[in-house]
Design a protein around this motif. Structure first.
Motif, PDB file in Angstrom:
ATOM      1  N   UNK A 189       0.817  -1.296  -0.028  1.00  0.00           N
ATOM      2  CA  UNK A 189      -0.063  -0.031  -0.103  1.00  0.00           C
ATOM      3  C   UNK A 189       0.790   1.402   0.122  1.00  0.00           C
ATOM      4  N   UNK A 190       2.076   1.067  -0.328  1.00  0.00           N
ATOM      5  CA  UNK A 190       2.907   2.408  -0.773  1.00  0.00           C
ATOM      6  C   UNK A 190       2.294   3.327  -1.489  1.00  0.00           C
ATOM      7  N   UNK A 191       2.904   4.664  -1.771  1.00  0.00           N
ATOM      8  CA  UNK A 191       2.718   5.456  -2.651  1.00  0.00           C
ATOM      9  C   UNK A 191       3.802   5.421  -3.720  1.00  0.00           C
ATOM     10  N   UNK A 192       3.298   4.837  -4.650  1.00  0.00           N
ATOM     11  CA  UNK A 192       4.300   4.273  -5.784  1.00  0.00           C
ATOM     12  C   UNK A 192       4.315   4.690  -7.229  1.00  0.00           C
ATOM     13  N   UNK A 193       5.052   5.049  -7.939  1.00  0.00           N
ATOM     14  CA  UNK A 193       4.814   5.172  -9.552  1.00  0.00           C
ATOM     15  C   UNK A 193       6.177   4.454  -9.979  1.00  0.00           C
ATOM     16  N   UNK A 194       5.659   4.016 -11.348  1.00  0.00           N
ATOM     17  CA  UNK A 194       6.956   3.152 -12.171  1.00  0.00           C
ATOM     18  C   UNK A 194       6.822   4.071 -13.531  1.00  0.00           C
ATOM     19  N   UNK A 195       8.090   4.286 -14.006  1.00  0.00           N
ATOM     20  CA  UNK A 195       8.202   4.792 -15.594  1.00  0.00           C
ATOM     21  C   UNK A 195       9.333   3.866 -16.226  1.00  0.00           C
ATOM     22  N   UNK A 196       8.611   3.102 -17.451  1.00  0.00           N
ATOM     23  CA  UNK A 196       9.464   2.243 -18.134  1.00  0.00           C
ATOM     24  C   UNK A 196       9.726   2.812 -19.261  1.00  0.00           C
ATOM     25  N   UNK A 197      11.046   3.009 -19.697  1.00  0.00           N
ATOM     26  CA  UNK A 197      11.374   3.667 -21.207  1.00  0.00           C
ATOM     27  C   UNK A 197      12.252   2.808 -21.779  1.00  0.00           C
ATOM     28  N   UNK A 198      12.022   2.906 -23.209  1.00  0.00           N
ATOM     29  CA  UNK A 198      12.807   2.069 -24.194  1.00  0.00           C
ATOM     30  C   UNK A 198      12.684   2.657 -25.477  1.00  0.00           C
TER      31      UNK A 198
END
Length: 361
Positions: free
Chosen positions: A181-190
């Motif tokens: 339940x964390x405040x998280x974000x993920x960015x995946x680049x390519x």
């Protein structure tokens, strides 16, 4: 007098002294954890036995993106595998004898198998090509148990930045952040959508928390753009190619993020290096090592079959013995005793300007 056996009592009485029993038990348990060489191990404790590697079978092999293969490894007898935490990796010993590290990208709760994903690098050292072409279902491998040099600390707010195949280390972190339940974000680049694995799996974790950016549509992101989602106190986890990591490091101070945890794909740039020489064997060729290259890279040009894996000084695969010369150790693996005995990791360690190291190769 036998000094290895303490008297039954401080005063020589035949009955055991309870206080000394407690002191002895405390020492037996905690002395090995102390840093002093004199207190490193209690004489009453037997030496630790090395942990044996696993013998696993490839049970799945499929293409999941352009040039990326996903493998599943399991115990051939169906037994549960050792547990692991997000950020952990395993070391494979391939049929050719090559050893390579790969991040575990499955679910730590799945004890029935390990999942890895490998990008094919035709111009690399041959390990990825061998995995793509030869590790078909049924192949047996020797695998070192999971180790973690990129631990997920589960801070309240986290930003996960993945470049290409770097998603393998961060996918389990995203799953864990969601579970907690964390405040998280993920960015995946390519480069393009076709080169990015696990897109559907990532979106399923939280479409509002996952951003997929491709160079062909959005352009190459700056460090500031990658850190734009960071709020004050955010912990950043980054795994990707060197330019991406350099961009994030350069923009970190101006962002509200608090800390940066990162893992490199390969060797870090050589900093503070001086040119020196290495001789391959007592009567072998003398090679010049420039200030900006490693001894391993130079030696591989003459001996392409030399073993190596992480190129970062922690796995120990490239370990050699120094016959002559004074090395400058920069690794994170060898003990002082091993260094004194002549061990060297040429992927990161060097020598002073003008020095020549004679290696037992």
């Amino acid at each position: 007098m036998d000094l290895s056996t303490p008297p039954p009592d401080l005063y020589g009485r035949p009955r055991a002294d309870r206080f000394m029993q407690r002191v002895t038990a405390f020492g037996d348990r905690y002395t090995p954890a102390l840093g002093s060489p004199l207190l490193r191990r209690s004489p009453r404790r037997p030496p630790a036995r090395p942990t044996p590697p696993l013998r696993l079978t490839v049970t799945g092999h499929r293409t999941i993106a352009d040039g990326i293969a996903e493998l599943r490894l399991a115990d051939p007898a169906g037994g549960a595998l050792p547990g692991w935490q997000p950020g952990a990796h395993i070391r494979l010993r391939l049929p050719s004898g090559r050893e390579r590290h790969y991040s575990l990208c499955g679910d730590p709760a799945d004890r029935g198998g390990y999942r890895i994903a490998v990008r094919r690098l035709p111009g690399g050292g041959g390990g990825s090509v061998e995995i793509h072409d030869e590790l078909l279902p049924g192949t047996e491998l020797t695998v070192r148990r999971p180790r973690n040099g990129f631990a997920f600390c589960a801070e309240p707010a986290v930003l996960l930045l993945a470049g290409g195949i770097g998603i393998t280390a961060l996918l389990p972190m995203a799953r864990e952040a969601r579970r907690l339940g964390l405040d998280w974000h993920l960015i995946h680049t390519g480069r393009s959508a076709g080169t990015l694995p696990f897109a559907d799996e990532l979106r399923a974790l939280g479409p509002d928390r996952v951003e997929i950016r491709t160079d062909d549509r959005h352009g190459v992101p700056t460090g500031a753009a990658l850190l734009a989602r960071a709020r004050r106190g955010t912990a950043v986890y980054c795994c990707g190619p060197a330019p991406m990591l350099a961009a994030v490091q350069g923009a970190l101070e101006a962002s509200p993020a608090r800390t940066l945890h990162f893992e490199r794909f390969g060797a870090a740039p050589v900093l503070g290096g001086s040119p020196f020489g290495v001789r391959l064997g007592a009567d072998g060729p003398l090679l010049a090592v420039p200030a900006d290259r490693s001894a391993l890279d130079v030696a591989l040009e003459q001996r392409p079959g030399l073993p190596y894996s992480c190129r970062q000084g922690f796995c120990g695969t490239c370990r050699v013995h120094v016959l002559a010369g004074t090395p400058e150790h920069r690794d994170r693996r060898l003990t002082e005793d091993e260094r004194a005995a002549g061990a060297l990791l040429p992927c990161v360690s060097r020598a002073a300007e003008g020095e020549t190291l004679v290696l037992d190769l």
